[in-house]
Design a protein around this motif. Structure first.
Motif, mmCIF file in Angstrom:
data_model
loop_
_atom_site.group_PDB
_atom_site.id
_atom_site.type_symbol
_atom_site.label_atom_id
_atom_site.label_comp_id
_atom_site.label_asym_id
_atom_site.label_seq_id
_atom_site.Cartn_x
_atom_site.Cartn_y
_atom_site.Cartn_z
ATOM 1 N N TYR A 157 64.510 66.745 16.765
ATOM 2 C CA TYR A 157 65.796 66.069 16.733
ATOM 3 C C TYR A 157 66.224 65.875 18.188
ATOM 4 O O TYR A 157 66.362 66.852 18.927
ATOM 5 C CB TYR A 157 66.840 66.913 15.994
ATOM 6 C CG TYR A 157 66.374 67.442 14.651
ATOM 7 C CD1 TYR A 157 66.616 66.738 13.483
ATOM 8 C CD2 TYR A 157 65.708 68.662 14.569
ATOM 9 C CE1 TYR A 157 66.200 67.225 12.249
ATOM 10 C CE2 TYR A 157 65.283 69.164 13.349
ATOM 11 C CZ TYR A 157 65.524 68.445 12.191
ATOM 12 O OH TYR A 157 65.106 68.928 10.980
ATOM 13 N N SER A 158 66.430 64.624 18.601
ATOM 14 C CA SER A 158 66.805 64.394 20.000
ATOM 15 C C SER A 158 67.481 63.036 20.153
ATOM 16 O O SER A 158 67.118 62.067 19.474
ATOM 17 C CB SER A 158 65.563 64.450 20.894
ATOM 18 O OG SER A 158 65.932 64.380 22.255
ATOM 19 N N GLN A 159 68.459 62.979 21.061
ATOM 20 C CA GLN A 159 69.103 61.739 21.450
ATOM 21 C C GLN A 159 69.362 61.780 22.945
ATOM 22 O O GLN A 159 69.642 62.858 23.499
ATOM 23 C CB GLN A 159 70.432 61.544 20.714
ATOM 24 C CG GLN A 159 70.298 61.282 19.227
ATOM 25 C CD GLN A 159 71.644 61.042 18.578
ATOM 26 O OE1 GLN A 159 72.654 60.810 19.257
ATOM 27 N NE2 GLN A 159 71.680 61.091 17.254
ATOM 28 N N PRO A 160 69.271 60.655 23.631
ATOM 29 C CA PRO A 160 69.537 60.645 25.074
ATOM 30 C C PRO A 160 70.920 61.217 25.380
ATOM 31 O O PRO A 160 71.919 60.847 24.761
ATOM 32 C CB PRO A 160 69.465 59.152 25.428
ATOM 33 C CG PRO A 160 68.555 58.563 24.389
ATOM 34 C CD PRO A 160 68.863 59.326 23.131
ATOM 35 N N GLY A 161 70.941 62.174 26.304
ATOM 36 C CA GLY A 161 72.190 62.774 26.730
ATOM 37 C C GLY A 161 72.745 63.832 25.797
ATOM 38 O O GLY A 161 73.790 64.436 26.079
ATOM 39 N N ARG A 162 72.039 64.103 24.682
ATOM 40 C CA ARG A 162 72.580 65.054 23.703
ATOM 41 C C ARG A 162 71.604 66.182 23.373
ATOM 42 O O ARG A 162 71.773 66.881 22.383
ATOM 43 C CB ARG A 162 72.982 64.313 22.424
ATOM 44 C CG ARG A 162 74.021 63.234 22.670
ATOM 45 C CD ARG A 162 74.540 62.657 21.388
ATOM 46 N NE ARG A 162 75.261 63.639 20.589
ATOM 47 C CZ ARG A 162 75.843 63.347 19.418
ATOM 48 N NH1 ARG A 162 75.760 62.121 18.922
ATOM 49 N NH2 ARG A 162 76.472 64.282 18.746
ATOM 50 N N GLY A 163 70.601 66.354 24.209
ATOM 51 C CA GLY A 163 69.707 67.488 24.036
ATOM 52 C C GLY A 163 68.614 67.272 23.001
ATOM 53 O O GLY A 163 68.516 66.211 22.381
ATOM 54 N N THR A 164 67.806 68.302 22.831
ATOM 55 C CA THR A 164 66.639 68.240 21.937
ATOM 56 C C THR A 164 66.501 69.545 21.169
ATOM 57 O O THR A 164 66.740 70.624 21.715
ATOM 58 C CB THR A 164 65.348 68.001 22.748
ATOM 59 O OG1 THR A 164 65.453 66.749 23.429
ATOM 60 C CG2 THR A 164 64.116 67.986 21.841
ATOM 61 N N THR A 165 66.120 69.429 19.912
ATOM 62 C CA THR A 165 65.770 70.587 19.094
ATOM 63 C C THR A 165 64.381 70.362 18.508
ATOM 64 O O THR A 165 64.132 69.322 17.895
ATOM 65 C CB THR A 165 66.778 70.805 17.946
ATOM 66 O OG1 THR A 165 68.054 71.105 18.505
ATOM 67 C CG2 THR A 165 66.339 71.943 17.042
ATOM 68 N N VAL A 166 63.489 71.330 18.723
ATOM 69 C CA VAL A 166 62.147 71.281 18.145
ATOM 70 C C VAL A 166 62.030 72.438 17.160
ATOM 71 O O VAL A 166 62.231 73.600 17.523
ATOM 72 C CB VAL A 166 61.051 71.386 19.220
ATOM 73 C CG1 VAL A 166 59.662 71.321 18.572
ATOM 74 C CG2 VAL A 166 61.202 70.275 20.249
ATOM 75 N N GLU A 167 61.705 72.109 15.924
ATOM 76 C CA GLU A 167 61.609 73.111 14.858
ATOM 77 C C GLU A 167 60.160 73.201 14.380
ATOM 78 O O GLU A 167 59.573 72.192 13.977
ATOM 79 C CB GLU A 167 62.521 72.715 13.696
ATOM 80 C CG GLU A 167 62.562 73.726 12.568
ATOM 81 C CD GLU A 167 63.452 73.245 11.432
ATOM 82 O OE1 GLU A 167 64.169 74.066 10.861
ATOM 83 O OE2 GLU A 167 63.410 72.031 11.111
ATOM 84 N N VAL A 168 59.585 74.397 14.460
ATOM 85 C CA VAL A 168 58.222 74.642 13.989
ATOM 86 C C VAL A 168 58.300 75.403 12.680
ATOM 87 O O VAL A 168 58.864 76.496 12.618
ATOM 88 C CB VAL A 168 57.411 75.447 15.029
ATOM 89 C CG1 VAL A 168 56.039 75.822 14.470
ATOM 90 C CG2 VAL A 168 57.268 74.658 16.328
ATOM 91 N N LEU A 169 57.747 74.808 11.624
ATOM 92 C CA LEU A 169 57.766 75.432 10.305
ATOM 93 C C LEU A 169 56.362 75.923 9.960
ATOM 94 O O LEU A 169 55.390 75.180 10.087
ATOM 95 C CB LEU A 169 58.228 74.442 9.240
ATOM 96 C CG LEU A 169 59.642 73.890 9.377
ATOM 97 C CD1 LEU A 169 59.606 72.527 10.061
ATOM 98 C CD2 LEU A 169 60.312 73.774 8.016
ATOM 99 N N LEU A 170 56.273 77.180 9.535
ATOM 100 C CA LEU A 170 54.997 77.784 9.156
ATOM 101 C C LEU A 170 55.101 78.333 7.742
ATOM 102 O O LEU A 170 56.120 78.927 7.386
ATOM 103 C CB LEU A 170 54.643 78.925 10.120
ATOM 104 C CG LEU A 170 54.461 78.512 11.582
ATOM 105 C CD1 LEU A 170 54.444 79.743 12.476
ATOM 106 C CD2 LEU A 170 53.184 77.708 11.758
ATOM 107 N N PRO A 171 54.071 78.130 6.923
ATOM 108 C CA PRO A 171 54.157 78.582 5.535
ATOM 109 C C PRO A 171 54.336 80.089 5.428
ATOM 110 O O PRO A 171 53.592 80.855 6.043
ATOM 111 C CB PRO A 171 52.823 78.134 4.922
ATOM 112 C CG PRO A 171 51.911 77.890 6.085
ATOM 113 C CD PRO A 171 52.782 77.481 7.224
#
Length: 271
Positions: free
Chosen positions: A118-132
């Motif tokens: 999830y990311s937008q210019p000027g509003r940061g980034t979130t990276v989510e790693v999902l594992l079973p």
């Protein structure tokens, strides 16, 4: 960080690499060298819709997933950059090689996981790693007492250059009734074996170690004591078949304590 997370089956070194790369990228996204990086863990009951728009994982089944999330309040990314961020050699930095996030993608894919961004210019980034999340299974067709109730005696030796592996193995063997010694290298392990000649019943041996690998240590152990039982531990699942034939047992890393306990019981019961 959620305390009651379901277990996941992963290579701990590779998972550590994923976190290092994600945190490093979050730090580099800081504006004017000032910013915040946040880590969060949790559980999600995923549906097929959960994986819509995922960087990978659109083929994964619905079910329970444990996730780790790395967020920053940095410069963010536009849609074009977000779509290419996991490509090998792609980098927005002039000095970057673009390999870190490609490695993250490969590791998560190898663990049957997914990545959402999830990311937008000027509003940061979130990276989510999902594992079973692991489903606890009850083994069928096992006779005799459970491994937890079985007790051993005598001396065991653990040879592994990873502190965490030695600690897990040491505690597991102590619970089974062994007196346990541990060594962080092949040379140290051979010294302990020589000092307790004839007393060591079992050796847990890592295959991949610096200076003297497991194959060489195993050969020296056999020259020293042909009766001691040797269980090789390795993250390499395609171990040399000729080596496997000479071993008393083999355990793939990563392993759980109960898997180690059962393997030890199996090997010693065969004597």
């Amino acid at each position: 960080l959620r305390r009651d997370l379901p277990s996941v089956e992963v290579d701990p070194q590779q998972l550590r690499q994923v976190l290092v790369h994600l945190v490093a990228n979050a730090v580099e996204a800081a504006r004017d060298d000032v910013g915040m990086v946040m880590l969060r863990t949790g559980v999600v009951e995923a549906t097929r819709k959960t994986f819509d728009g995922a960087a990978q994982g659109d083929h994964l089944p619905a079910g329970r997933y444990t996730f780790v999330e790395v967020s920053d309040d940095g410069v963010g990314m536009d849609e074009v950059t977000r779509d290419r961020m996991f490509e090998p050699f792609f980098s927005t930095k002039s000095s970057g090689r673009g390999l870190g996030l490609a490695a993250v993608s490969g590791i998560v894919r190898a663990h049957a996981g997914a990545i959402k961004v999830y990311s937008q210019p000027g509003r940061g980034t979130t990276v989510e790693v999902l594992l079973p999340a692991m489903v606890h299974r009850v083994a069928s067709g096992v006779t005799g007492r459970p491994a937890a109730a079985w007790e051993a005696d005598g001396c065991a030796l653990v040879i592994d250059d990873e502190d965490m592996v030695r600690e897990v193995a040491l505690r597991t063997l102590q619970r089974q009734g062994f007196e346990v010694m541990s060594a962080g290298s092949g040379a140290e392990g051979l010294e302990l074996l020589d000092a307790r000649a004839g007393e060591v019943r079992l050796v847990l041996l890592d295959f991949t170690m610096p200076e003297m690998n497991g194959d060489e240590v195993f050969r020296r152990i056999r020259e020293h004591d042909g009766d001691v039982k040797v269980i090789m531990m390795s993250g390499w699942r395609d171990a040399d078949a000729s080596l496997l034939d000479r071993l008393d047992g083999f355990l793939s890393k990563p392993f759980r304590a109960n898997e180690l306990a059962e393997k030890v019981r199996e090997v010693l019961a065969a004597t």
